[in-house]
Design a protein around this motif. Structure first.
Motif, PDB file in Angstrom:
ATOM      1  N   ALA A   1       0.821  -1.209   0.000  1.00 30.67           N
ATOM      2  CA  ALA A   1       0.000   0.000   0.000  1.00 30.67           C
ATOM      3  C   ALA A   1       0.854   1.257   0.000  1.00 30.67           C
ATOM      4  CB  ALA A   1      -0.935  -0.002   1.209  1.00 30.67           C
ATOM      5  N   LEU A   2       1.980   1.222   0.731  1.00 28.57           N
ATOM      6  CA  LEU A   2       2.838   2.398   0.789  1.00 28.57           C
ATOM      7  C   LEU A   2       3.572   2.604  -0.535  1.00 28.57           C
ATOM      8  CD1 LEU A   2       3.987   4.733   2.365  1.00 28.57           C
ATOM      9  CD2 LEU A   2       5.708   3.197   3.345  1.00 28.57           C
ATOM     10  N   VAL A   3       4.047   1.515  -1.140  1.00 31.08           N
ATOM     11  CA  VAL A   3       4.697   1.629  -2.453  1.00 31.08           C
ATOM     12  C   VAL A   3       3.733   2.248  -3.461  1.00 31.08           C
ATOM     13  CG1 VAL A   3       5.614   0.330  -4.413  1.00 31.08           C
ATOM     14  CG2 VAL A   3       6.298  -0.275  -2.084  1.00 31.08           C
ATOM     15  N   THR A   4       2.505   1.761  -3.473  1.00 35.26           N
ATOM     16  CA  THR A   4       1.504   2.276  -4.410  1.00 35.26           C
ATOM     17  C   THR A   4       1.232   3.751  -4.160  1.00 35.26           C
ATOM     18  OG1 THR A   4       0.459   0.100  -4.566  1.00 35.26           O
ATOM     19  CG2 THR A   4      -0.855   2.002  -5.266  1.00 35.26           C
ATOM     20  N   GLN A   5       1.140   4.126  -2.903  1.00 35.82           N
ATOM     21  CA  GLN A   5       0.877   5.520  -2.547  1.00 35.82           C
ATOM     22  C   GLN A   5       2.028   6.424  -2.995  1.00 35.82           C
ATOM     23  OE1 GLN A   5       0.310   6.165   1.685  1.00 35.82           O
ATOM     24  NE2 GLN A   5      -1.428   7.523   1.293  1.00 35.82           N
ATOM     25  N   ILE A   6       3.261   5.985  -2.772  1.00 35.63           N
ATOM     26  CA  ILE A   6       4.429   6.764  -3.186  1.00 35.63           C
ATOM     27  C   ILE A   6       4.451   6.931  -4.706  1.00 35.63           C
ATOM     28  CG2 ILE A   6       6.950   6.702  -3.391  1.00 35.63           C
ATOM     29  CD1 ILE A   6       6.994   5.404  -0.588  1.00 35.63           C
ATOM     30  N   LEU A   7       4.166   5.845  -5.433  1.00 35.27           N
ATOM     31  CA  LEU A   7       4.206   5.911  -6.892  1.00 35.27           C
ATOM     32  C   LEU A   7       3.076   6.761  -7.457  1.00 35.27           C
ATOM     33  CD1 LEU A   7       5.243   2.296  -7.905  1.00 35.27           C
ATOM     34  CD2 LEU A   7       6.559   4.399  -8.172  1.00 35.27           C
ATOM     35  N   GLU A   8       1.881   6.621  -6.914  1.00 38.97           N
ATOM     36  CA  GLU A   8       0.766   7.432  -7.395  1.00 38.97           C
ATOM     37  C   GLU A   8       1.074   8.918  -7.235  1.00 38.97           C
ATOM     38  OE1 GLU A   8      -3.046   4.435  -6.576  1.00 38.97           O
ATOM     39  OE2 GLU A   8      -2.543   6.025  -5.127  1.00 38.97           O
ATOM     40  N   THR A   9       1.624   9.267  -6.082  1.00 36.24           N
ATOM     41  CA  THR A   9       1.942  10.665  -5.813  1.00 36.24           C
ATOM     42  C   THR A   9       3.076  11.165  -6.705  1.00 36.24           C
ATOM     43  OG1 THR A   9       1.238  10.428  -3.507  1.00 36.24           O
ATOM     44  CG2 THR A   9       2.680  12.289  -4.028  1.00 36.24           C
ATOM     45  N   THR A  10       4.126  10.358  -6.819  1.00 38.85           N
ATOM     46  CA  THR A  10       5.286  10.772  -7.601  1.00 38.85           C
ATOM     47  C   THR A  10       4.939  10.905  -9.080  1.00 38.85           C
ATOM     48  OG1 THR A  10       6.727   9.620  -6.031  1.00 38.85           O
ATOM     49  CG2 THR A  10       7.688  10.225  -8.148  1.00 38.85           C
ATOM     50  N   TRP A  11       4.177   9.956  -9.602  1.00 43.54           N
ATOM     51  CA  TRP A  11       3.822   9.972 -11.025  1.00 43.54           C
ATOM     52  C   TRP A  11       2.956  11.189 -11.366  1.00 43.54           C
ATOM     53  CZ3 TRP A  11       5.789   8.546 -15.220  1.00 43.54           C
ATOM     54  CH2 TRP A  11       5.061   8.351 -16.388  1.00 43.54           C
ATOM     55  N   LYS A  12       2.003  11.493 -10.498  1.00 37.40           N
ATOM     56  CA  LYS A  12       1.151  12.657 -10.728  1.00 37.40           C
ATOM     57  C   LYS A  12       1.913  13.974 -10.588  1.00 37.40           C
ATOM     58  CE  LYS A  12      -3.124  10.437  -9.112  1.00 37.40           C
ATOM     59  NZ  LYS A  12      -4.146  10.423  -8.024  1.00 37.40           N
ATOM     60  N   SER A  13       3.004  13.943  -9.822  1.00 37.35           N
ATOM     61  CA  SER A  13       3.745  15.180  -9.522  1.00 37.35           C
ATOM     62  C   SER A  13       5.064  15.267 -10.281  1.00 37.35           C
ATOM     63  CB  SER A  13       4.019  15.262  -8.014  1.00 37.35           C
ATOM     64  OG  SER A  13       2.835  15.161  -7.264  1.00 37.35           O
ATOM     65  N   ARG A  14       5.232  14.477 -11.355  1.00 33.94           N
ATOM     66  CA  ARG A  14       6.523  14.464 -12.048  1.00 33.94           C
ATOM     67  C   ARG A  14       6.899  15.818 -12.642  1.00 33.94           C
ATOM     68  NH1 ARG A  14       2.758  11.565 -14.755  1.00 33.94           N
ATOM     69  NH2 ARG A  14       2.429  11.872 -17.003  1.00 33.94           N
ATOM     70  N   ALA A  15       5.911  16.669 -12.909  1.00 33.68           N
ATOM     71  CA  ALA A  15       6.216  18.014 -13.396  1.00 33.68           C
ATOM     72  C   ALA A  15       6.989  18.811 -12.353  1.00 33.68           C
ATOM     73  CB  ALA A  15       4.933  18.749 -13.774  1.00 33.68           C
ATOM     74  N   ASP A  16       6.734  18.529 -11.077  1.00 35.73           N
ATOM     75  CA  ASP A  16       7.475  19.207 -10.006  1.00 35.73           C
ATOM     76  C   ASP A  16       8.949  18.823 -10.039  1.00 35.73           C
ATOM     77  OD1 ASP A  16       5.071  20.228  -9.256  1.00 35.73           O
ATOM     78  OD2 ASP A  16       4.869  19.079  -7.406  1.00 35.73           O
ATOM     79  N   LEU A  17       9.237  17.549 -10.343  1.00 35.42           N
ATOM     80  CA  LEU A  17      10.624  17.105 -10.448  1.00 35.42           C
ATOM     81  C   LEU A  17      11.308  17.802 -11.628  1.00 35.42           C
ATOM     82  CD1 LEU A  17      10.279  13.239  -9.864  1.00 35.42           C
ATOM     83  CD2 LEU A  17      10.500  15.068  -8.167  1.00 35.42           C
ATOM     84  N   ALA A  18      10.593  17.927 -12.735  1.00 36.60           N
ATOM     85  CA  ALA A  18      11.156  18.557 -13.928  1.00 36.60           C
ATOM     86  C   ALA A  18      11.462  20.031 -13.707  1.00 36.60           C
ATOM     87  CB  ALA A  18      10.200  18.390 -15.102  1.00 36.60           C
ATOM     88  N   GLN A  19      10.711  20.678 -12.835  1.00 30.52           N
ATOM     89  CA  GLN A  19      10.976  22.087 -12.538  1.00 30.52           C
ATOM     90  C   GLN A  19      12.279  22.261 -11.774  1.00 30.52           C
ATOM     91  OE1 GLN A  19       7.531  23.634 -10.517  1.00 30.52           O
ATOM     92  NE2 GLN A  19       6.436  24.072 -12.415  1.00 30.52           N
ATOM     93  N   VAL A  20      12.653  21.247 -10.999  1.00 31.43           N
ATOM     94  CA  VAL A  20      13.871  21.317 -10.191  1.00 31.43           C
ATOM     95  C   VAL A  20      15.102  20.976 -11.024  1.00 31.43           C
ATOM     96  CG1 VAL A  20      15.084  20.259  -8.243  1.00 31.43           C
ATOM     97  CG2 VAL A  20      12.681  20.901  -8.029  1.00 31.43           C
ATOM     98  N   HIS A  21      14.967  19.969 -11.899  1.00 32.01           N
ATOM     99  CA  HIS A  21      16.094  19.594 -12.767  1.00 32.01           C
ATOM    100  C   HIS A  21      15.554  19.037 -14.070  1.00 32.01           C
ATOM    101  CE1 HIS A  21      19.724  17.717 -14.334  1.00 32.01           C
ATOM    102  NE2 HIS A  21      20.411  18.459 -13.471  1.00 32.01           N
ATOM    103  N   ALA A  22      16.252  19.338 -15.173  1.00 29.20           N
ATOM    104  CA  ALA A  22      15.797  18.913 -16.502  1.00 29.20           C
ATOM    105  C   ALA A  22      15.637  17.405 -16.610  1.00 29.20           C
ATOM    106  CB  ALA A  22      16.783  19.410 -17.558  1.00 29.20           C
ATOM    107  N   GLU A  23      16.432  16.625 -15.860  1.00 25.15           N
ATOM    108  CA  GLU A  23      16.329  15.167 -15.947  1.00 25.15           C
ATOM    109  C   GLU A  23      14.978  14.656 -15.452  1.00 25.15           C
ATOM    110  OE1 GLU A  23      18.009  13.233 -17.575  1.00 25.15           O
ATOM    111  OE2 GLU A  23      20.155  13.718 -17.558  1.00 25.15           O
ATOM    112  N   GLY A  24      14.267  15.468 -14.692  1.00 24.30           N
ATOM    113  CA  GLY A  24      12.936  15.070 -14.249  1.00 24.30           C
ATOM    114  C   GLY A  24      11.987  14.835 -15.404  1.00 24.30           C
TER     115      GLY A  24
END
Length: 327
Positions: free
Chosen positions: A271-294
């Motif tokens: 359940a925790l793995v799924t929660q982390i992935l759901e959140t990270t996948w939906k928020s990948r634009a936030d990673l891209a704002q911090v670094h181009a590799e996102g």
């Protein structure tokens, strides 16, 4: 730059802090998750800060913090010791950890991939003034093969061996510096070249290329990839760093690469793995704002199992549900 929590700041300062390793699902305190990243001059560190911010902000009761570390080897060791719950890692380091090989000999770690992020590039960094144009030219020079505990060091040693260089005898000096320390050492005339594996661009190499009076050179080495793969398996592949990625980089750099993953222990609850992935996948634009590799965190990257790192079952189910074709 994403701000660090108090724990992250203490870790960056090298001070002792309470372990926030394997996630604890305490009812009163919520979920605490320590994320192992890398040195401050690389890509793991800013992306890890962004990820911790997203998880803490989005998942109710989650407190995610970042750890500054030596890199992938150290991260897998920390994961095995239960001192962190989530790590950034190169595939080659995690393969060694799973198999109990190299620096994990006799101490295998039950690493499980939950996502493939982007490609890490082996950068052999020098300057035009050094006279170094090929791997063979490194003989007799002062080099840094990467920080202790880093996958840079492991990958550098494999490249050095494939190039027919004796790492213990053929260098005038062999240091174990971080990328930022290596850049400063070149500026100060104390180092001729250094190895660093990361996404691109990375701040330490950009800093060197932008320094007045210095013309950056990245040494080509893709010709040695087949020999390395023959010995260590299909975790590496040739790739190109396009000209202009760094200040003063006039030509394409032909080098070898390895994939990066987010990984956990096999004991992390589904359940925790799924929660982390759901959140990270939906928020990948936030990673891209911090670094181009996102921007390179995509569905078609989710193929790491073929390289020897097993999927966490919940991650495998998540990515298949997203339409990814897993190897």
């Amino acid at each position: 730059m994403i701000g660090l929590s108090r724990r992250g700041l203490l870790a960056a300062a090298g001070l002792a802090v309470p372990s926030l390793g394997a996630p604890r699902l305490a009812r009163a305190q919520g979920t605490q998750l320590a994320i192992a990243t890398g040195t401050t001059g690389g890509v793991y560190y800013p992306l890890g800060g962004a990820l911790a911010n997203v998880l803490s902000r989005t998942i109710p009761g989650m407190s995610a913090t970042v750890e500054v570390t030596g890199g992938s080897v150290a991260n897998n060791q920390l994961l095995g010791a239960g001192r962190v719950g989530l790590i950034f890692s190169q595939v080659d380091a995690s393969v060694d950890a799973v198999r109990g090989e190299d620096r994990f000999r006799g101490r295998p770690v039950k690493v499980r991939a939950i996502a493939v992020l982007y490609t890490n590039r082996m950068q052999v960094v020098t300057t035009v003034a050094s006279g170094i144009k090929t791997m063979a030219d490194l003989k007799g020079k002062r080099i840094s093969a990467g920080a202790p505990g880093s996958a840079t060091e492991t990958m550098a040693f494999r490249l050095i061996e494939a190039a027919g260089i004796d790492r213990d005898k053929d260098f005038r000096a062999r240091e174990r510096l971080s990328p930022a320390e290596s850049t400063n050492a070149i500026k100060d005339g104390k180092l001729d070249a250094y190895f660093f594996v990361s996404g691109v661009p990375t701040s330490a190499v950009t800093d060197l290329g932008a320094s007045p009076g210095i013309t950056l050179r990245l040494v080509d080495h893709d010709e040695f990839v087949p020999k390395i793969v023959e010995k260590h398996g299909p975790v590496y592949f040739p790739e190109i760093i396009p000209a202009g990625t760094y200040p003063g980089q006039a030509t394409d750099n032909r080098q070898m690469s390895v994939a990066n993953i987010l990984a956990v222990q096999d004991t992390m609850p589904d359940a925790l793995v799924t929660q982390i992935l759901e959140t990270t996948w939906k928020s990948r634009a936030d990673l891209a704002q911090v670094h181009a590799e996102g921007r390179n965190f995509t569905l078609d990257k989710q193929k790491t199992a073929a390289a020897g790192v097993p999927w966490h079952p919940a991650a495998e189910a998540f990515w298949k549900a997203q339409g990814a074709t897993l190897a």
